[in-house]
Design a protein around this motif. Structure first.
Motif, PDB file in Angstrom:
ATOM      1  N   UNK A  24       0.853  -1.161   0.025  1.00 25.20           N
ATOM      2  CA  UNK A  24       0.082   0.112  -0.053  1.00 25.20           C
ATOM      3  C   UNK A  24       0.706   1.350   0.041  1.00 25.20           C
ATOM      4  N   UNK A  25       1.995   1.202  -0.024  1.00 24.62           N
ATOM      5  CA  UNK A  25       3.120   2.273   0.156  1.00 24.62           C
ATOM      6  C   UNK A  25       3.979   2.162  -1.107  1.00 24.62           C
ATOM      7  N   UNK A  26       4.199   3.391  -1.770  1.00 23.71           N
ATOM      8  CA  UNK A  26       5.229   3.461  -2.961  1.00 23.71           C
ATOM      9  C   UNK A  26       6.473   2.795  -2.904  1.00 23.71           C
ATOM     10  N   UNK A  27       7.016   3.162  -1.833  1.00 26.56           N
ATOM     11  CA  UNK A  27       8.457   2.996  -1.416  1.00 26.56           C
ATOM     12  C   UNK A  27       8.533   1.408  -1.102  1.00 26.56           C
ATOM     13  N   UNK A  28       7.711   0.835  -0.451  1.00 26.17           N
ATOM     14  CA  UNK A  28       7.771  -0.359   0.118  1.00 26.17           C
ATOM     15  C   UNK A  28       7.033  -1.489  -0.730  1.00 26.17           C
ATOM     16  N   UNK A  29       6.294  -1.282  -1.808  1.00 24.11           N
ATOM     17  CA  UNK A  29       5.493  -1.945  -2.732  1.00 24.11           C
ATOM     18  C   UNK A  29       6.097  -3.098  -3.098  1.00 24.11           C
ATOM     19  N   UNK A  30       7.525  -2.795  -3.877  1.00 22.39           N
ATOM     20  CA  UNK A  30       8.239  -4.060  -4.447  1.00 22.39           C
ATOM     21  C   UNK A  30       8.651  -5.196  -3.565  1.00 22.39           C
ATOM     22  N   UNK A  31       8.952  -4.684  -2.166  1.00 20.33           N
ATOM     23  CA  UNK A  31       9.337  -5.524  -1.103  1.00 20.33           C
ATOM     24  C   UNK A  31       8.070  -6.249  -0.487  1.00 20.33           C
ATOM     25  N   UNK A  32       6.787  -5.685  -0.515  1.00 24.08           N
ATOM     26  CA  UNK A  32       5.490  -6.320  -0.227  1.00 24.08           C
ATOM     27  C   UNK A  32       5.112  -7.251  -1.156  1.00 24.08           C
ATOM     28  N   UNK A  33       5.219  -7.070  -2.465  1.00 24.96           N
ATOM     29  CA  UNK A  33       5.125  -8.168  -3.464  1.00 24.96           C
ATOM     30  C   UNK A  33       5.927  -9.326  -3.147  1.00 24.96           C
ATOM     31  N   UNK A  34       7.234  -9.215  -2.932  1.00 29.22           N
ATOM     32  CA  UNK A  34       8.113 -10.166  -2.772  1.00 29.22           C
ATOM     33  C   UNK A  34       7.731 -11.109  -1.460  1.00 29.22           C
ATOM     34  N   UNK A  35       7.237 -10.238  -0.374  1.00 29.24           N
ATOM     35  CA  UNK A  35       7.080 -11.011   0.643  1.00 29.24           C
ATOM     36  C   UNK A  35       5.796 -11.866   0.558  1.00 29.24           C
ATOM     37  N   UNK A  36       4.891 -11.363  -0.010  1.00 27.40           N
ATOM     38  CA  UNK A  36       3.664 -12.046  -0.659  1.00 27.40           C
ATOM     39  C   UNK A  36       3.965 -13.248  -1.400  1.00 27.40           C
ATOM     40  N   UNK A  37       4.931 -13.076  -2.296  1.00 20.79           N
ATOM     41  CA  UNK A  37       5.289 -14.471  -3.241  1.00 20.79           C
ATOM     42  C   UNK A  37       6.143 -15.466  -2.022  1.00 20.79           C
TER      43      UNK A  37
ATOM     44  N   UNK B  31      -0.879   2.959  -6.870  1.00 18.54           N
ATOM     45  CA  UNK B  31      -0.732   1.434  -6.610  1.00 18.54           C
ATOM     46  C   UNK B  31      -1.802   0.669  -6.704  1.00 18.54           C
ATOM     47  N   UNK B  32      -2.993   1.365  -7.334  1.00 15.18           N
ATOM     48  CA  UNK B  32      -4.075   0.627  -7.075  1.00 15.18           C
ATOM     49  C   UNK B  32      -4.053  -0.762  -8.009  1.00 15.18           C
ATOM     50  N   UNK B  33      -3.397  -0.656  -9.214  1.00 16.47           N
ATOM     51  CA  UNK B  33      -3.355  -1.660 -10.075  1.00 16.47           C
ATOM     52  C   UNK B  33      -2.403  -2.781  -9.462  1.00 16.47           C
ATOM     53  N   UNK B  34      -1.087  -2.358  -9.059  1.00 17.94           N
ATOM     54  CA  UNK B  34      -0.035  -3.438  -8.400  1.00 17.94           C
ATOM     55  C   UNK B  34      -0.725  -4.004  -7.077  1.00 17.94           C
ATOM     56  N   UNK B  35      -1.615  -3.340  -6.490  1.00 15.81           N
ATOM     57  CA  UNK B  35      -1.900  -3.729  -5.167  1.00 15.81           C
ATOM     58  C   UNK B  35      -3.192  -4.617  -5.575  1.00 15.81           C
ATOM     59  N   UNK B  36      -3.953  -4.582  -6.653  1.00  9.65           N
ATOM     60  CA  UNK B  36      -4.896  -5.495  -7.150  1.00  9.65           C
ATOM     61  C   UNK B  36      -4.206  -6.739  -7.529  1.00  9.65           C
TER      62      UNK B  36
END
Lengths: 474, 103
Positions: A24-37, B31-36
């Motif tokens: 949900x935050x621009x800076x941490x988003x790529x890390x968040x995605x990796x955590x999910x994976x 971030x709407x699209x990536x979050x989704x």
């Protein structure tokens, strides 16, 4: 369940929660995605280890490994191959697959009972299993057919034997009671199936009706309401996974599924709020609709690229307002080139005004412009940029209509109360659009007819190309 | 099934829904699209159920059909999971790359 298995699933659930938070935050988003994976990897490894170490072990390694490798390769290939403009369709498609997977697991569990009726449990367990399997089927199959239809709606149509067939948007009001009836029908079948779990007619009835429900739920929805539908379907695919979790009694499915369901619903509400509509209205009241569209009584003389270029000469500040038309004509690169020319030639300040529901997917414009290398800082959200229009020389509107329509401020008609981009407050407005025709809401746009507005009639890509050439030649 | 087990699962369900609502509050449009699509990949968690279901003998066993269904579910869920995370990663790299370039 062994203790270490529970711990594995706990770690996986915690990773999902952290991952979603960081996304949900621009800076941490790529890390968040990796955590999910990582969470997913932990869950899969835990499951395979449990299968191997308990009971009879893994029965058929080739089958399980084959399924994992095949799915991964297809998924990866699709993700790498897709153009950014095709992103909404791909997200819708993946979503449908997720829903279908959950529903298939439910079907597979029930199938075991049909083959082996002696293995059917009794009491509370069968009630829970049948209710969860029924709801998982309802939501899962609905998500599959709804997402597939949404995908073809986003594409605009489907090619059958070389003929292009447009995806229809059709939703008479009598369809609403039908939706409710079918829904109640599924609930009735689920209740009936508790007493008769091996009845195949109930089973196929639930699946069939759920598939139809998904189609007639999405069929009436189109245009500007698409972002709402896409994010609602995303939420439903999570809910389907949660119900499947109840069938197999697995905590990580329940946690991850309901997390996605809830966060998807939040995003759906964000989209609804941006259009000042209620979710219930999106689902049951078609917007604008055929026949209600205002007929055009006014005309406006179009301008040409040279005229617009002369007016752009020396502009201090230009705000670009992209809409769905930019996505359709795929002119985001031409738009970026325009920005470069203006910045180099006149040292113009360029900003982009992003309406939350511009396009057909949440965040659609941001993804397209990011692909064209537009700096993130220049993409400004509606609430922040609206104050800047009075001091801006030119507002360049590309293929946007309803999101700039001043009629929304009047408090009347279909657009009433929808927040809009204040493009009409700029000193001059340039609009690139195919014609004066009304937008999705079916309301004539006063912005087109204002004295300070210059219309460039034509395809977005072609017009941007002409404009770029003209500006270079000044 | 013990009633306590069901109640435990319902508790998880309800608490996770509340958590999901709280987790996503104010998200910028970028971030709407990536979050989704990231959340969408997580919903592929039904891969777990599919794996358990596909763990059956295939050659002539009575459970062959239910195993086949689960196998299809494994493939679809893996497309959802791998495709979802990969595409989200691609989008986020694009957005993050722009930030460095533009600053």
């Amino acid at each position: 369940m062994e203790d270490w298995v529970s711990v594995g699933y706990l770690i996986s659930a915690a990773l999902f929660i952290f991952g979603l938070k960081k996304l949900g935050h621009p800076k941490t988003a790529p890390f968040g995605n990796q955590l999910g994976a990582m969470g997913m990897l932990v869950a899969v490894i835990t499951t395979i280890l449990e299968m191997q170490l308990t009971g009879e072990g893994v029965v058929d390694w080739t089958l399980i490994a084959g399924g994992i490798v095949l799915g991964s390769l297809i998924g990866y290939w699709m993700a790498v191959k897709v153009e950014m403009t095709g992103m909404p369709e791909l997200v819708a498609l993946f979503n449908g697959f997720g829903g279908a997977a959950s529903a298939l697991v439910a079907l597979s569990e029930i199938q075991k009972y049909i083959v082996e009726p002696s293995g059917v449990p009794t009491g509370l367990e069968i009630t829970v299993t049948m209710v969860a399997a029924g709801l998982s089927a309802l939501v899962g199959w609905m998500t599959l057919t709804g997402s597939l239809l949404a995908m073809y709606k986003l594409k605009g149509g489907v090619e059958v034997f070389g003929k292009w067939i447009r995806t229809p948007t059709w939703g008479p009001t009598w369809l609403n009671p039908v939706k409710v009836l079918l829904f109640l029908g599924v609930i009735a079948l689920i209740i009936a199936s508790i007493d008769d779990p091996t009845n195949e007619q109930y089973l196929w009835g639930i699946i069939g009706i759920s598939c139809i429900l998904g189609i007639i739920l999405v069929l009436p929805i189109g245009g500007a309401d698409m972002p709402v539908v896409v994010s609602l379907l995303n939420s439903l695919s999570g809910i389907a996974a949660a119900f499947t979790g109840f069938i197999i009694g697995n905590s990580v499915l329940i946690i991850a599924g309901s997390l996605v369901g809830a966060s998807g619903l939040i995003l759906t509400f964000i989209m609804c709020k941006a259009m000042n509509r209620k979710l219930i209205d999106v689902l049951f009241k078609s917007f604008g609709g055929d026949g209600e569209k205002q007929s055009l009584t006014r005309t406006k003389v179009g301008s040409d690229a040279d005229e617009v270029a002369m007016m752009l000469d020396g502009a201090q500040k230009v705000i670009i307002v992209p809409g769905y038309g930019m996505a359709v004509s795929q002119c985001q690169h031409a738009v970026k080139e325009f920005a470069n020319i203006m910045e180099e030639k006149f040292d113009t300040e360029i900003k982009y005004a992003i309406h939350p529901v511009a396009g057909r997917m949440p965040g659609h414009m941001n993804v397209l412009l990011a692909e064209a290398n537009v700096p993130y800082e220049q993409l400004i959200e509606m609430d922040e940029i609206n104050g800047e229009f009075p001091e801006c020389d030119v507002a360049l509107v590309i293929g946007a209509n309803d999101t700039t329509n001043p009629a929304a401020r009047s408090g009347e008609g279909p657009l009433a109360g929808m927040p809009i981009i204040d493009a009409d407050k700029a000193r001059t407005v340039v609009i690139i659009k195919r014609s004066l025709s009304v937008g999705y809401a079916g309301v004539d746009n006063d912005l087109f007819y204002m004295d300070k507005t210059m219309m460039l009639f034509g395809d977005g890509k072609a017009m941007m190309g002409d404009l770029n050439t003209a500006v270079k030649e000044i | 099934m013990e009633p306590a087990f069901l109640i435990g699962n319902v508790t998880l369900f309800i608490l996770a829904i509340f958590l999901g609502f709280e987790l996503i509050t104010k998200v910028p449009a970028t971030l709407h699209t990536p979050l989704m699509s990231g959340a969408n990949a997580i919903s592929g968690i039904s891969i777990i159920g599919a794996l358990f279901g596909s763990n059956v003998a295939f050659d002539g066993g009575e459970t062959a059909l239910s195993g086949l269904l689960a196998f299809v579910a494994v493939v679809l869920a893996m497309i959802n999971v791998v495709g979802g995370f990969a595409v989200t990663n691609r989008m986020l790299n694009m957005i993050a790359g722009k930030k460095r370039g533009g600053a």
